[in-house]
Design an enzyme around this catalytic site. Sequence first.
Site, PDB file in Angstrom:
ATOM      1  N   HIS A 183      64.178  13.607  57.979  1.00 54.40           N
ATOM      2  CA  HIS A 183      63.674  14.866  58.539  1.00 54.40           C
ATOM      3  C   HIS A 183      62.318  15.258  57.966  1.00 54.40           C
ATOM      4  O   HIS A 183      61.901  16.412  58.103  1.00 54.40           O
ATOM      5  CB  HIS A 183      64.684  15.987  58.307  1.00 54.40           C
ATOM      6  CG  HIS A 183      65.931  15.836  59.122  1.00 54.40           C
ATOM      7  ND1 HIS A 183      67.110  16.489  58.832  1.00 54.40           N
ATOM      8  CD2 HIS A 183      66.188  15.085  60.226  1.00 54.40           C
ATOM      9  CE1 HIS A 183      68.032  16.155  59.716  1.00 54.40           C
ATOM     10  NE2 HIS A 183      67.495  15.298  60.567  1.00 54.40           N
ATOM     11  N   THR A 204      77.103  17.058  53.509  1.00 57.84           N
ATOM     12  CA  THR A 204      76.619  17.321  54.856  1.00 57.84           C
ATOM     13  C   THR A 204      77.790  17.508  55.805  1.00 57.84           C
ATOM     14  O   THR A 204      78.821  16.844  55.670  1.00 57.84           O
ATOM     15  CB  THR A 204      75.709  16.183  55.362  1.00 57.84           C
ATOM     16  OG1 THR A 204      75.346  16.432  56.722  1.00 57.84           O
ATOM     17  CG2 THR A 204      76.375  14.830  55.244  1.00 57.84           C
ATOM     18  N   ASN A 234      82.253  16.018  49.897  1.00 58.82           N
ATOM     19  CA  ASN A 234      81.752  17.263  50.469  1.00 58.82           C
ATOM     20  C   ASN A 234      82.472  18.443  49.824  1.00 58.82           C
ATOM     21  O   ASN A 234      83.581  18.305  49.308  1.00 58.82           O
ATOM     22  CB  ASN A 234      81.967  17.276  51.986  1.00 58.82           C
ATOM     23  CG  ASN A 234      80.967  18.154  52.722  1.00 58.82           C
ATOM     24  OD1 ASN A 234      79.911  18.494  52.191  1.00 58.82           O
ATOM     25  ND2 ASN A 234      81.296  18.548  53.927  1.00 58.82           N
ATOM     26  N   ASN A 290      67.511  16.132  53.659  1.00 59.54           N
ATOM     27  CA  ASN A 290      66.799  17.172  52.931  1.00 59.54           C
ATOM     28  C   ASN A 290      65.303  16.885  52.900  1.00 59.54           C
ATOM     29  O   ASN A 290      64.872  15.736  52.920  1.00 59.54           O
ATOM     30  CB  ASN A 290      67.340  17.270  51.508  1.00 59.54           C
ATOM     31  CG  ASN A 290      68.822  17.615  51.483  1.00 59.54           C
ATOM     32  OD1 ASN A 290      69.323  18.255  52.400  1.00 59.54           O
ATOM     33  ND2 ASN A 290      69.513  17.177  50.449  1.00 59.54           N
ATOM     34  N   ARG A 342      59.085  27.616  51.267  1.00 60.76           N
ATOM     35  CA  ARG A 342      60.067  26.558  51.033  1.00 60.76           C
ATOM     36  C   ARG A 342      59.546  25.522  50.036  1.00 60.76           C
ATOM     37  O   ARG A 342      60.285  25.027  49.187  1.00 60.76           O
ATOM     38  CB  ARG A 342      60.410  25.849  52.347  1.00 60.76           C
ATOM     39  CG  ARG A 342      61.143  26.703  53.368  1.00 60.76           C
ATOM     40  CD  ARG A 342      61.728  25.848  54.475  1.00 60.76           C
ATOM     41  NE  ARG A 342      62.811  25.004  53.966  1.00 60.76           N
ATOM     42  CZ  ARG A 342      63.335  23.985  54.646  1.00 60.76           C
ATOM     43  NH1 ARG A 342      62.856  23.644  55.831  1.00 60.76           N
ATOM     44  NH2 ARG A 342      64.322  23.273  54.135  1.00 60.76           N
ATOM     45  N   ASP A 364      63.349  18.227  50.411  1.00 58.47           N
ATOM     46  CA  ASP A 364      62.871  18.348  49.031  1.00 58.47           C
ATOM     47  C   ASP A 364      62.667  16.953  48.444  1.00 58.47           C
ATOM     48  O   ASP A 364      62.937  15.941  49.095  1.00 58.47           O
ATOM     49  CB  ASP A 364      63.860  19.164  48.187  1.00 58.47           C
ATOM     50  CG  ASP A 364      65.267  18.545  48.169  1.00 58.47           C
ATOM     51  OD1 ASP A 364      65.403  17.397  47.695  1.00 58.47           O
ATOM     52  OD2 ASP A 364      66.224  19.207  48.628  1.00 58.47           O
TER      53      ASP A 364
END
Length: 233
Positions: free
Chosen positions: A106, A173, A198, A89, A56, A91
């Site tokens: 997260h 999301t 979205n 995310n 990842r 990243d």
Amino acid sequence: MAKIVILTGAGISAESGIRTFRASDGLWEDHRIEDVATPEGFGADPELVHEFYNMRRATAAAARPNAAHVALAQLERAPQHQVLVVTQNVDDLHERAGSQHVIHMHGTLFGHLCHSCDHRWPAPAISTAHDLCPACHQPATRPDIVWFGEMPYRMDEIWTALRGADLFVSIGTSGNVYPAAGFAQDAMRTGVATLELNLDRSSGSHIFDESRQGLASVLVPQWVDQICTAKPN
């Protein structure tokens, strides 16, 4: 100065080539969630978990910010707005696009956490279950990722910012997973204006004052241009 809190999810990075979690061809399809995204899975096979996050990390490092990331960085630079990006995310595309005020609720692929002493440090490209914590020197290295069953980071700070905002925007999301799923509801209760951008209408679209559907790389720059050129009331 308008205070804007923006929640971003997998949909904003999907156009940069990072596969989404819940898609039919999703990132997790070759691994059970329990095996690679829970403390129990890490305890059972830490080497598998490290290999998974090495993959990842490489994918995220190779990705490039898209027009949506760039637009949010542009919005932050606008003097009439105070912007906080809260991202689900892991990243670093927001930062590489130029955003300075980002909370990774997260965690991040580019960080390590010692599950013995809680020390944090930057992650190398490749990590193993045998890597030692630089602080306590124990082989207790894990990805600095919030797994299922763990509490997201900096929640008190997020709730405070949200309740003091003028506008809450949810981008890319589904809004189905708590505590992020409660952000729009909390904003509504406290009188904060809400907007959803979205790909499709989410199950919580009805909660928002306005919901727009389409690609993040199209919707977000359009919205940023709209509010940056709008005349103050």
